[in-house]
Design a protein around this motif. Structure first.
Motif, PDB file in Angstrom:
ATOM      1  N   PRO A  24      24.655   9.541   8.388  1.00  0.00           N
ATOM      2  CA  PRO A  24      24.266   8.752   7.215  1.00  0.00           C
ATOM      3  C   PRO A  24      25.355   8.702   6.128  1.00  0.00           C
ATOM      4  CG  PRO A  24      23.173  10.891   7.189  1.00  0.00           C
ATOM      5  CD  PRO A  24      23.928  10.822   8.468  1.00  0.00           C
ATOM      6  N   SER A  56      17.035   4.581   7.565  1.00  0.00           N
ATOM      7  CA  SER A  56      17.217   5.161   6.240  1.00  0.00           C
ATOM      8  C   SER A  56      16.832   6.642   6.316  1.00  0.00           C
ATOM      9  CB  SER A  56      16.332   4.408   5.252  1.00  0.00           C
ATOM     10  OG  SER A  56      16.427   4.993   3.985  1.00  0.00           O
ATOM     11  N   ILE A  57      17.774   7.521   5.926  1.00  0.00           N
ATOM     12  CA  ILE A  57      17.535   8.972   5.979  1.00  0.00           C
ATOM     13  C   ILE A  57      17.318   9.460   4.544  1.00  0.00           C
ATOM     14  CG2 ILE A  57      18.456  11.207   6.782  1.00  0.00           C
ATOM     15  CD1 ILE A  57      18.332   9.153   9.046  1.00  0.00           C
ATOM     16  N   PRO A  58      16.138   9.984   4.230  1.00  0.00           N
ATOM     17  CA  PRO A  58      15.894  10.430   2.848  1.00  0.00           C
ATOM     18  C   PRO A  58      16.608  11.759   2.545  1.00  0.00           C
ATOM     19  CG  PRO A  58      13.966  10.858   4.221  1.00  0.00           C
ATOM     20  CD  PRO A  58      14.996  10.223   5.122  1.00  0.00           C
ATOM     21  N   GLY A  59      16.628  12.097   1.263  1.00  0.00           N
ATOM     22  CA  GLY A  59      17.159  13.411   0.873  1.00  0.00           C
ATOM     23  C   GLY A  59      18.562  13.331   0.280  1.00  0.00           C
ATOM     24  N   HIS A  61      21.361  14.590   1.218  1.00  0.00           N
ATOM     25  CA  HIS A  61      22.454  14.296   2.153  1.00  0.00           C
ATOM     26  C   HIS A  61      22.102  13.105   3.054  1.00  0.00           C
ATOM     27  CE1 HIS A  61      24.612  17.824   0.837  1.00  0.00           C
ATOM     28  NE2 HIS A  61      23.463  18.491   0.890  1.00  0.00           N
ATOM     29  N   GLY A  62      21.151  12.308   2.576  1.00  0.00           N
ATOM     30  CA  GLY A  62      20.690  11.173   3.371  1.00  0.00           C
ATOM     31  C   GLY A  62      21.573   9.952   3.185  1.00  0.00           C
ATOM     32  N   ARG A  65      22.106   5.014   8.411  1.00  0.00           N
ATOM     33  CA  ARG A  65      22.703   5.337   9.703  1.00  0.00           C
ATOM     34  C   ARG A  65      22.482   4.155  10.629  1.00  0.00           C
ATOM     35  NH1 ARG A  65      20.801  11.082  11.824  1.00  0.00           N
ATOM     36  NH2 ARG A  65      18.978   9.946  12.566  1.00  0.00           N
TER      37      ARG A  65
END
Lengths: 155, 155
Positions: A24, A56-59, A61-62, A65
């Motif tokens: 990501p 979509s990668i939450p957080g 360090h998201g 991708r």
């Protein structure tokens, strides 16, 4: 009748994500790659998520991708994700209106004007569907310094 | 990104003028054929005059006349006359902006993203250029009652 600038933004960002190693990568970093408005780019990226081209990668360090390899993403996938409706010809069936409509109110045969315009559009869509982002990336890879620099910038 | 409704109006009006015997036919009569706004249709017809597809004949018995035969009018001629710019892809060369621009500020090679999008558009334009209004008229002529009725309505 031109497509939105979002198509150019989406295409380059998908290629950048590939060169970054898949992600990501955050929206802000992706926008900075081309000096783009992060707000407007984010809207395009959400459309790519909806079309299942990105995840979509939450957080903290998201980010975004690639949801699949570039060899499985065609130009048509991207245009369709951003533009939605990819019909070019505006047909309101005017042949059924006014005096022409009195002559033949409910034609049983397809309109030859519409059919001819749709044939041309089909040629465009087929040419978009026939080209993958992997083929474009292969051209970029002729100058490996670019991919290396993008990888460094986004990691 | 769809083209204006003027393209449909222009295509049907050019065919109607042919079926009427070539003209001159007044804007009001042409608009009534499909229940169109005469003001908006007139703007499209002026664009067709500018593109030398129609001739405008002044005077009480004037109107619009085909400037050449349908076999010499392609779909591309009409789309270009009405839409002007027939490029679909919006390219702002973002590859030269932001961090990507720092990597390669003045690329000497053409952008492979733009090249791929332009290849697809070329397929569309070629398909438009390959089809003449005479071919569409040939399909309409399979039901000669239509051409006869249009001729009567416009003369």
């Amino acid at each position: 009748m031109r497509m939105s600038k979002g198509v150019e933004w989406a295409l380059h960002t998908l290629l950048n994500l590939h060169m970054a190693g898949g992600g990501p990568v955050g929206n802000g970093q992706l926008a900075a790659m081309h000096g783009l408005s992060a707000t407007y780019l984010n809207k395009q990226l959400q459309l790519l998520v909806k079309a299942e081209l990105l995840t979509s990668i939450p957080g903290a360090h998201g980010g975004f991708r690639l949801a699949r390899g570039l060899e499985r993403i065609t130009l048509l996938d991207v245009v369709q994700a951003i533009e939605g409706d990819v019909r070019l010809f505006h047909c309101a069936e005017i042949r059924c209106c006014g005096r022409a409509g009195e002559i033949e109110p409910q034609p049983t045969e397809a309109c030859p004007v519409k059919a001819a315009m749709v044939r041309a559009e089909d040629a465009w869509r087929q040419a978009l569907a026939a080209q993958t982002l992997a083929e474009i990336q292969a051209e970029l890879d002729r100058r490996p310094a670019i991919a290396r620099a993008v990888h460094t910038a986004l990691n």
